[in-house]
Scaffold this active site. Structure first.
Site, PDB file in Angstrom:
ATOM      1  N   SER A 183       0.829  -1.201   0.000  1.00 21.27           N
ATOM      2  CA  SER A 183       0.000   0.000   0.000  1.00 21.27           C
ATOM      3  C   SER A 183       0.867   1.256   0.000  1.00 21.27           C
ATOM      4  O   SER A 183       1.956   1.272   0.568  1.00 21.27           O
ATOM      5  CB  SER A 183      -0.884   0.018   1.250  1.00 21.27           C
ATOM      6  N   LYS A 234       2.395  -3.165   6.558  1.00 23.43           N
ATOM      7  CA  LYS A 234       2.734  -3.338   5.143  1.00 23.43           C
ATOM      8  C   LYS A 234       4.243  -3.139   4.934  1.00 23.43           C
ATOM      9  O   LYS A 234       4.903  -3.901   4.233  1.00 23.43           O
ATOM     10  CB  LYS A 234       1.949  -2.340   4.280  1.00 23.43           C
ATOM     11  N   TYR A 282      -1.537  -0.037  10.410  1.00 22.03           N
ATOM     12  CA  TYR A 282      -1.814  -0.706   9.130  1.00 22.03           C
ATOM     13  C   TYR A 282      -0.648  -0.492   8.163  1.00 22.03           C
ATOM     14  O   TYR A 282      -0.095  -1.442   7.619  1.00 22.03           O
ATOM     15  CB  TYR A 282      -3.113  -0.172   8.524  1.00 22.03           C
TER      16      TYR A 282
HETATM   17  C1  WQD Z   1      -9.553  10.248   0.208  1.00 21.28           C
HETATM   18  C2  WQD Z   1      -9.808  11.742   0.338  1.00 21.28           C
HETATM   19  C3  WQD Z   1     -10.248  12.440   2.585  1.00 21.28           C
HETATM   20  C4  WQD Z   1     -14.092  10.390   3.003  1.00 21.28           C
HETATM   21  C5  WQD Z   1      -7.362   5.108   1.999  1.00 21.28           C
HETATM   22  C6  WQD Z   1      -6.935   4.189   3.059  1.00 21.28           C
HETATM   23  C7  WQD Z   1      -5.557   3.677   2.766  1.00 21.28           C
HETATM   24  C8  WQD Z   1      -5.452   3.115   1.368  1.00 21.28           C
HETATM   25  C9  WQD Z   1      -6.023   4.066   0.331  1.00 21.28           C
HETATM   26  C10 WQD Z   1      -5.346   0.697   1.319  1.00 21.28           C
HETATM   27  C11 WQD Z   1      -9.126  12.344   1.564  1.00 21.28           C
HETATM   28  C12 WQD Z   1     -11.462  12.691   1.697  1.00 21.28           C
HETATM   29  C13 WQD Z   1     -12.892  10.857   2.498  1.00 21.28           C
HETATM   30  C14 WQD Z   1     -15.146  11.300   3.288  1.00 21.28           C
HETATM   31  C15 WQD Z   1     -13.742  13.108   2.535  1.00 21.28           C
HETATM   32  N1  WQD Z   1      -6.110   1.864   1.277  1.00 21.28           N
HETATM   33  N2  WQD Z   1     -12.728  12.193   2.271  1.00 21.28           N
HETATM   34  N3  WQD Z   1     -14.930  12.631   3.039  1.00 21.28           N
HETATM   35  O1  WQD Z   1      -7.431   8.213   3.263  1.00 21.28           O
HETATM   36  O2  WQD Z   1      -6.342   8.470   0.970  1.00 21.28           O
HETATM   37  O3  WQD Z   1      -6.555   6.242   1.972  1.00 21.28           O
HETATM   38  O4  WQD Z   1      -7.311   4.444   0.753  1.00 21.28           O
HETATM   39  O5  WQD Z   1      -4.179   0.577   1.296  1.00 21.28           O
HETATM   40  O6  WQD Z   1      -5.283   2.675   3.694  1.00 21.28           O
HETATM   41  O7  WQD Z   1      -6.946   4.937   4.224  1.00 21.28           O
HETATM   42  O8  WQD Z   1      -8.620   7.474   1.156  1.00 21.28           O
HETATM   43  O9  WQD Z   1     -10.959   7.600   0.435  1.00 21.28           O
HETATM   44  O10 WQD Z   1     -10.445   7.680   2.927  1.00 21.28           O
HETATM   45  O11 WQD Z   1      -9.868   9.645   1.468  1.00 21.28           O
HETATM   46  O12 WQD Z   1     -13.582  14.323   2.324  1.00 21.28           O
HETATM   47  O13 WQD Z   1     -16.272  10.951   3.768  1.00 21.28           O
HETATM   48  O14 WQD Z   1     -11.200  11.957   0.516  1.00 21.28           O
HETATM   49  O15 WQD Z   1     -10.056  13.500   3.499  1.00 21.28           O
HETATM   50  O16 WQD Z   1      -8.692  13.642   1.231  1.00 21.28           O
HETATM   51  P1  WQD Z   1      -7.205   7.700   1.894  1.00 21.28           P
HETATM   52  P2  WQD Z   1     -10.057   8.046   1.538  1.00 21.28           P
END
Ligand code: WQD
Length: 357
Positions: free
Chosen positions: A131, A159, A155
């Site tokens: 990841s 990895k 997490y």
């Molecule tokens: C993306 C953007 C949020 C939800 C995740 C996992 C990580 C990896 C990749 C596996 C950010 C914004 C989100 C919401 C929002 N997975 N957001 N409102 O955090 O980059 O990573 O996916 O390996 O482990 O954590 O992805 O989709 O949670 O957030 O504004 O209700 O969307 O702040 O900028 P993230 P995400």
């Protein structure tokens, strides 16, 4: 002994999950025969039925915990695998902080048990689903593979530790061929709309939450922060179509069939998109307007990160082919056809819309 490149039978751990099920579709399309190992803790048995609907091939399911050494030994006695795609693991960032030991047990000890069973059976071609969280929240984008480990949660640390363990293994025994795929943000769904992402309970991630707002099972989306130093103030990520990620696994399998050693490689598009850009694309894809509330930044969130995707092209001959609009169109098709996910059950009180976000 070189990995057995002749057997088209591939073990896919976590093959009933979101990325794993799409990897099975890509494997079958490339002429492989996946056998799925899954505890169904996160995966869904219906995903395997849908794989059969899409491909005409119903992968065998071995339902067991990845840490079960006896079951793994039996499995490798029963099948002659040409290689292993290892996607089974825990990945909820919120949960990992509350329950780190489960993450070390499943993600690390589980991988150790798998690799032991592989070595004992003489199967040494491994593709590991890693990841981009190994880079942490402050890496400079575009992020190259030689950026340092800087994970900020258990997490991401599991990895990084698994990657390190595999590097040590390869160093000790040159019969091993390993690729660690560092996914950025996999989203979307197979074009059939038959498989896709449906997290248990309330989604943490943007795309599934957005999809549930569009279908009406959630009232609004909270944008976590609009004061980042990005073009429109919202967080920027490298969203990559899950079928591109699945095809990346096939490319990596071909790589480990011929190349010894270990390769860490990004799977991303090399382009970032902001939350507001994703919302706009999703509104175009769904024809629905998305109710949005602005909320505070989410602790631990990076302002912006996206991949340097050049190594995957150079070493695997892989690059992402699908853009953000296609990710949203495919996500929406999946959500429309499966408003309550695979088993069609309506949201339970446990996962219904909270009164206040
Ligand atoms: C993306 C953007 C949020 C939800 C995740 C996992 C990580 C990896 C990749 C596996 C950010 C914004 C989100 C919401 C929002 N997975 N957001 N409102 O955090 O980059 O990573 O996916 O390996 O482990 O954590 O992805 O989709 O949670 O957030 O504004 O209700 O969307 O702040 O900028 P993230 P995400």
């Amino acid at each position: 002994m070189d990995p057995d490149v002749h057997s088209r039978k591939i073990l896919v751990t976590g093959g009933a999950g979101f990325i794993g099920s799409h990897a099975c579709v890509a494997l079958i399309g490339a002429g492989y025969l996946p056998v799925v190992l899954d505890s169904l803790a996160n995966g869904n048995i219906h995903a395997l039925h849908r794989i059969a609907d899409i491909t005409g091939v119903a992968p065998d399911l071995v339902r067991c915990d990845i840490r079960d050494a006896a079951a793994l030994a039996e499995l490798f006695k029963a099948h002659r695998f040409g290689g292993v795609l290892h996607l089974a693991g825990l990945k909820a960032v919120g949960e990992t902080v509350a329950d780190p030991l489960s993450y070390y047990e499943v993600n690390m000890a589980g991988t150790l048990a798998l690799v032991r069973a592989m070595g004992n059976a003489g199967v040494r071609a491994l593709v590991f689903s890693s990841s981009a969280t190994v880079y942490g929240a402050n890496a400079r984008s575009p992020i190259p593979e030689d950026a340092p480990y800087a994970a900020v949660n258990p997490y991401g640390r599991t990895k990084a530790m698994v990657e390190t363990m595999l590097a040590d293994l390869v160093q000790s025994d040159d019969r091993w061929h390993v690729a660690c795929l560092r996914f950025f943000n996999p989203v979307g769904a197979h074009e059939s709309g038959l498989i896709g992402e449906h997290p248990h309970g309330r989604p943490n991630n943007l795309m599934p939450y957005l999809s549930q707002v569009a279908i009406g099972s959630r009232s609004h989306l909270v944008v976590h922060g609009t004061d980042y130093a990005t073009a429109d103030g919202t967080g920027v990520r490298d969203y990559v179509h899950v079928m591109d990620v699945a095809e990346g696994h096939v490319a990596a399998l071909r790589h480990v069939a011929r190349e010894p050693g270990i390769l860490m490689v990004n799977l991303g598009t090399g382009r970032g998109a902001s939350v507001l850009e994703v919302i706009s694309s999703f509104e175009r894809a769904s024809g629905r307007s998305i109710a949005v509330h602005v909320g505070p930044r989410r602790p631990g969130d990076a302002p912006a990160y996206w991949a340097d995707a050049s190594l995957a092209e150079a070493r695997l001959g892989w690059r992402a082919r699908r853009g953000l609009d296609e990710m949203c169109v495919d996500s929406w098709r999946w959500q429309m056809r499966n408003p309550w996910g695979f088993d069609g059950s309506a949201p339970t009180a446990r996962n219904a819309e909270p009164s206040a976000h």
